[in-house]
Design an enzyme around this catalytic site. Sequence first.
Site, PDB file in Angstrom:
ATOM      1  N   LYS A  30      48.103  40.486  31.426  1.00 59.14           N
ATOM      2  CA  LYS A  30      48.284  39.037  31.488  1.00 59.14           C
ATOM      3  C   LYS A  30      47.237  38.292  30.649  1.00 59.14           C
ATOM      4  CE  LYS A  30      47.954  37.522  35.683  1.00 59.14           C
ATOM      5  NZ  LYS A  30      47.052  36.417  36.023  1.00 59.14           N
ATOM      6  N   ARG A  76      48.196  29.866  43.335  1.00 59.62           N
ATOM      7  CA  ARG A  76      48.000  31.139  44.032  1.00 59.62           C
ATOM      8  C   ARG A  76      48.684  31.145  45.394  1.00 59.62           C
ATOM      9  NH1 ARG A  76      44.401  35.521  43.926  1.00 59.62           N
ATOM     10  NH2 ARG A  76      43.806  35.501  46.108  1.00 59.62           N
ATOM     11  N   ARG A 116      41.254  52.502  32.807  1.00 59.84           N
ATOM     12  CA  ARG A 116      40.396  51.406  32.323  1.00 59.84           C
ATOM     13  C   ARG A 116      38.927  51.797  32.303  1.00 59.84           C
ATOM     14  NH1 ARG A 116      41.653  45.308  33.897  1.00 59.84           N
ATOM     15  NH2 ARG A 116      40.785  45.845  35.916  1.00 59.84           N
ATOM     16  N   ARG A 134      35.169  51.271  36.608  1.00 58.55           N
ATOM     17  CA  ARG A 134      34.714  50.406  37.689  1.00 58.55           C
ATOM     18  C   ARG A 134      35.233  50.910  39.041  1.00 58.55           C
ATOM     19  NH1 ARG A 134      36.223  44.466  35.858  1.00 58.55           N
ATOM     20  NH2 ARG A 134      38.201  45.247  36.623  1.00 58.55           N
ATOM     21  N   ARG A 138      45.438  46.234  45.945  1.00 55.60           N
ATOM     22  CA  ARG A 138      45.508  44.971  45.186  1.00 55.60           C
ATOM     23  C   ARG A 138      46.944  44.629  44.826  1.00 55.60           C
ATOM     24  NH1 ARG A 138      41.703  46.500  40.673  1.00 55.60           N
ATOM     25  NH2 ARG A 138      42.691  44.894  39.438  1.00 55.60           N
TER      26      ARG A 138
END
Length: 250
Positions: free
Chosen positions: A47, A122, A161, A194, A205
């Site tokens: 995004k 949100r 990532r 991470r 998530r």
Amino acid sequence: MTAESKRKATNRSQFIAIDAVHRQPLACKFPEVILILLLFGPPGCGKGTQAVFLAERFHIPAISTGEMFRAERQAGTELGKRASSIMAQGGLVGDDIVNAMVASRISRPDCAGGFLLDGYPRTVQQAIEFSALLQQKGLPNPLVIHLDVPDDLLVARLTARRQCPQCKRIYNLLSQPPKVAGQCDDDGAALIAREDDQEAVIRQRLRAYHELTGPILQWYGASAVHSVDGGMPPDQVARAIALVVEAAER
Ligand SMILES: [Zn+2]
């Protein structure tokens, strides 16, 4: 093509041509070309990359709520102070503060020709408030873009990532690897995975994202939400979104 849409298209092309020569924000010269984009997509769908692309392609600022918060805090505004004190106490910043920040941000001159919001609204309540704000300011309805990507694909991407601990640049071993394995292109720092890029954390998530975003997209309604296959390579996703935007402007 109607006369009205032809005029709009002409203005858009003039806008881009002149802007390319002078490198100036010309949004205020063509106030009728106002593009309001809302970008929705799960974590890891690219995004952020698409937001940057859309901002450049359509000459509008890409505004994320995270950046807005940081800017308000750094500027020491009343809103920023209220948000900081709530967050310092471990609380969630309420809709009223978030809505006020968005209202303030989109009143800035760089938003005269439109803007892109990433991460807002949100909640359904924020969507309702935002709709009222646009109406009050005489602005058009937003174009809602939903980047649709299967959860399993996102998990594969996100566990690949890596981040530079120094400049915070994000890499992806699958799609955007560093030039030298394990090293940041910009500063040579050793890249790290991470904590929040572990599979269990990502699944959690994604669940939270679906619970949060589903009702918002439903509120805007199927006819207003433009779903784009976010599983394609980034340049193809970008082209697909640009087509949606251009079709909507006609
Ligand atoms: Zn770096």
